[in-house]
Design a protein around this motif. Structure first.
Motif, PDB file in Angstrom:
ATOM      1  N   ARG A   9      99.399  84.209  35.741  1.00 47.24           N
ATOM      2  CA  ARG A   9      97.724  84.473  35.923  1.00 47.24           C
ATOM      3  C   ARG A   9      97.202  83.308  37.456  1.00 47.24           C
ATOM      4  O   ARG A   9      98.128  82.441  37.321  1.00 47.24           O
ATOM      5  CB  ARG A   9      96.814  84.014  35.002  1.00 47.24           C
ATOM      6  N   ALA A  10      96.760  83.951  38.203  1.00 44.24           N
ATOM      7  CA  ALA A  10      96.631  83.205  39.336  1.00 44.24           C
ATOM      8  C   ALA A  10      94.908  83.093  39.385  1.00 44.24           C
ATOM      9  O   ALA A  10      94.058  83.998  38.905  1.00 44.24           O
ATOM     10  CB  ALA A  10      96.740  83.997  40.730  1.00 44.24           C
ATOM     11  N   THR A  11      94.565  81.880  39.885  1.00 48.20           N
ATOM     12  CA  THR A  11      92.845  81.720  40.223  1.00 48.20           C
ATOM     13  C   THR A  11      92.576  82.477  41.162  1.00 48.20           C
ATOM     14  O   THR A  11      93.273  82.959  42.074  1.00 48.20           O
ATOM     15  CB  THR A  11      92.876  80.084  40.225  1.00 48.20           C
ATOM     16  N   HIS A  12      91.194  82.529  41.341  1.00 49.06           N
ATOM     17  CA  HIS A  12      90.735  83.124  42.385  1.00 49.06           C
ATOM     18  C   HIS A  12      89.787  82.239  43.207  1.00 49.06           C
ATOM     19  O   HIS A  12      89.297  81.238  42.535  1.00 49.06           O
ATOM     20  CB  HIS A  12      89.754  84.662  41.959  1.00 49.06           C
ATOM     21  N   VAL A  13      89.116  82.454  44.192  1.00 56.45           N
ATOM     22  CA  VAL A  13      88.493  81.650  44.999  1.00 56.45           C
ATOM     23  C   VAL A  13      86.983  81.415  44.280  1.00 56.45           C
ATOM     24  O   VAL A  13      86.637  80.061  44.413  1.00 56.45           O
ATOM     25  CB  VAL A  13      87.966  82.526  46.286  1.00 56.45           C
ATOM     26  N   GLY A  14      86.341  82.228  43.762  1.00 55.52           N
ATOM     27  CA  GLY A  14      85.142  81.784  42.871  1.00 55.52           C
ATOM     28  C   GLY A  14      85.338  80.709  42.021  1.00 55.52           C
ATOM     29  O   GLY A  14      84.679  79.904  41.711  1.00 55.52           O
ATOM     30  N   ARG A  15      86.528  81.127  41.322  1.00 52.83           N
ATOM     31  CA  ARG A  15      86.953  79.897  39.979  1.00 52.83           C
ATOM     32  C   ARG A  15      87.516  78.668  40.510  1.00 52.83           C
ATOM     33  O   ARG A  15      86.884  77.561  40.107  1.00 52.83           O
ATOM     34  CB  ARG A  15      87.819  80.517  39.087  1.00 52.83           C
ATOM     35  N   ASP A  16      87.907  78.629  41.864  1.00 51.51           N
ATOM     36  CA  ASP A  16      88.188  77.452  42.374  1.00 51.51           C
ATOM     37  C   ASP A  16      87.287  76.554  42.781  1.00 51.51           C
ATOM     38  O   ASP A  16      87.165  75.477  42.765  1.00 51.51           O
ATOM     39  CB  ASP A  16      89.396  77.823  43.768  1.00 51.51           C
ATOM     40  N   ILE A  17      86.234  77.427  43.531  1.00 55.72           N
ATOM     41  CA  ILE A  17      84.955  76.493  44.019  1.00 55.72           C
ATOM     42  C   ILE A  17      84.398  75.998  42.819  1.00 55.72           C
ATOM     43  O   ILE A  17      83.927  74.941  43.082  1.00 55.72           O
ATOM     44  CB  ILE A  17      84.231  77.662  44.736  1.00 55.72           C
ATOM     45  N   MET A  18      83.964  76.662  41.729  1.00 55.35           N
ATOM     46  CA  MET A  18      83.161  76.150  40.465  1.00 55.35           C
ATOM     47  C   MET A  18      84.351  75.000  40.059  1.00 55.35           C
ATOM     48  O   MET A  18      83.751  73.930  39.819  1.00 55.35           O
ATOM     49  CB  MET A  18      83.167  77.294  39.347  1.00 55.35           C
ATOM     50  N   ALA A  19      85.460  75.097  40.160  1.00 56.15           N
ATOM     51  CA  ALA A  19      86.267  74.038  39.418  1.00 56.15           C
ATOM     52  C   ALA A  19      86.286  72.590  40.347  1.00 56.15           C
ATOM     53  O   ALA A  19      86.324  71.652  40.023  1.00 56.15           O
ATOM     54  CB  ALA A  19      87.785  74.580  39.242  1.00 56.15           C
ATOM     55  N   PHE A  20      86.293  73.054  41.730  1.00 59.06           N
ATOM     56  CA  PHE A  20      85.975  71.954  42.503  1.00 59.06           C
ATOM     57  C   PHE A  20      84.794  71.172  42.069  1.00 59.06           C
ATOM     58  O   PHE A  20      84.764  69.901  42.221  1.00 59.06           O
ATOM     59  CB  PHE A  20      86.251  72.408  43.952  1.00 59.06           C
ATOM     60  N   PHE A  21      83.825  71.809  42.302  1.00 55.05           N
ATOM     61  CA  PHE A  21      82.644  71.067  41.814  1.00 55.05           C
ATOM     62  C   PHE A  21      82.570  70.383  40.475  1.00 55.05           C
ATOM     63  O   PHE A  21      81.856  69.308  40.307  1.00 55.05           O
ATOM     64  CB  PHE A  21      81.229  71.932  42.114  1.00 55.05           C
ATOM     65  N   LYS A  22      83.014  70.877  39.440  1.00 50.50           N
ATOM     66  CA  LYS A  22      83.079  70.376  38.142  1.00 50.50           C
ATOM     67  C   LYS A  22      84.026  69.233  37.993  1.00 50.50           C
ATOM     68  O   LYS A  22      83.656  68.261  37.449  1.00 50.50           O
ATOM     69  CB  LYS A  22      83.509  71.446  37.074  1.00 50.50           C
ATOM     70  N   ASN A  23      84.972  69.318  39.098  1.00 47.75           N
ATOM     71  CA  ASN A  23      86.163  68.063  39.148  1.00 47.75           C
ATOM     72  C   ASN A  23      85.083  66.926  39.665  1.00 47.75           C
ATOM     73  O   ASN A  23      85.402  66.038  39.523  1.00 47.75           O
ATOM     74  CB  ASN A  23      87.196  68.534  40.016  1.00 47.75           C
ATOM     75  N   LEU A  24      84.280  67.086  40.564  1.00 54.30           N
ATOM     76  CA  LEU A  24      83.459  65.845  40.969  1.00 54.30           C
ATOM     77  C   LEU A  24      82.706  65.285  39.969  1.00 54.30           C
ATOM     78  O   LEU A  24      82.846  63.971  40.057  1.00 54.30           O
ATOM     79  CB  LEU A  24      82.683  66.374  42.209  1.00 54.30           C
ATOM     80  N   LYS A  25      82.259  66.048  39.120  1.00 57.37           N
ATOM     81  CA  LYS A  25      81.284  65.309  38.060  1.00 57.37           C
ATOM     82  C   LYS A  25      81.952  64.975  36.693  1.00 57.37           C
ATOM     83  O   LYS A  25      81.510  64.456  35.957  1.00 57.37           O
ATOM     84  CB  LYS A  25      80.011  65.955  37.716  1.00 57.37           C
ATOM     85  N   GLY A  26      83.219  65.759  36.502  1.00 63.09           N
ATOM     86  CA  GLY A  26      83.926  65.561  35.269  1.00 63.09           C
ATOM     87  C   GLY A  26      83.670  66.679  34.420  1.00 63.09           C
ATOM     88  O   GLY A  26      82.448  67.158  34.547  1.00 63.09           O
ATOM     89  N   GLY A  27      84.571  66.683  33.330  1.00 67.46           N
ATOM     90  CA  GLY A  27      84.194  67.615  32.146  1.00 67.46           C
ATOM     91  C   GLY A  27      85.034  68.695  32.244  1.00 67.46           C
ATOM     92  O   GLY A  27      85.960  68.959  33.003  1.00 67.46           O
ATOM     93  N   GLU A  28      84.762  69.696  31.050  1.00 69.17           N
ATOM     94  CA  GLU A  28      85.763  70.974  30.993  1.00 69.17           C
ATOM     95  C   GLU A  28      85.500  71.811  32.127  1.00 69.17           C
ATOM     96  O   GLU A  28      84.156  72.084  32.644  1.00 69.17           O
ATOM     97  CB  GLU A  28      85.048  71.539  29.740  1.00 69.17           C
ATOM     98  N   VAL A  29      86.442  72.395  32.545  1.00 72.47           N
ATOM     99  CA  VAL A  29      86.332  73.516  33.699  1.00 72.47           C
ATOM    100  C   VAL A  29      86.351  74.904  32.778  1.00 72.47           C
ATOM    101  O   VAL A  29      87.391  75.383  32.898  1.00 72.47           O
ATOM    102  CB  VAL A  29      87.350  73.532  34.806  1.00 72.47           C
ATOM    103  N   GLN A  30      85.417  75.399  32.688  1.00 76.95           N
ATOM    104  CA  GLN A  30      85.297  76.559  31.638  1.00 76.95           C
ATOM    105  C   GLN A  30      85.685  77.724  32.169  1.00 76.95           C
ATOM    106  O   GLN A  30      86.399  78.555  31.368  1.00 76.95           O
ATOM    107  CB  GLN A  30      83.564  76.890  31.245  1.00 76.95           C
TER     108      GLN A  30
END
Length: 112
Positions: A30-51
């Motif tokens: 499975r590959a990630t897609h741009v939408g998930r990557d953008i959301m993951a980037f922002f969640k990575n900044l504040k920490g926590g689970e990347v749903q």
């Protein structure tokens, strides 16, 4: 496939293994897609689970398991024992999920 018993244990209470068919396996990349990557980037900044990634990997595990069961069914098995999952990074943004176990024919033990 609905009646197939799938377990991580090496035996199934109330059943006996009457034939070993071999290794049943199923995998998916499975590959990630741009939408998930953008959301993951922002969640990575504040920490926590990347749903978004948690959901993607859960869906991939289910598909790998479905493919493993189909492979076992094609081999003539009615159960898969000793099931394990493996995950590995294939490339940037891609992960392989692999399910495998021993495809067997089991029969119910009378009186149990």
């Amino acid at each position: 496939m609905e009646d197939m018993i799938v377990t991580t244990t090496e035996s199934i209470p109330g059943y006996r293994v009457v034939e070993i068919k071999g290794l049943a396996r199923g995998g998916i990349v499975r590959a990630t897609h741009v939408g998930r990557d953008i959301m993951a980037f922002f969640k990575n900044l504040k920490g926590g689970e990347v749903q978004e990634y948690t959901q993607m990997l859960a869906e991939a595990r289910e598909e790998a398991l479905r493919r493993m069961k189909l492979h076992a069914e094609d081999m003539g098995a009615n159960a898969v024992i000793g099931v394990r999952f493996m995950t590995s990074a294939v490339a940037s943004g891609m992960a392989e999920i692999y399910a495998y176990g021993t495809a067997v024919v089991v029969e119910k033990i009378e009186g149990e």
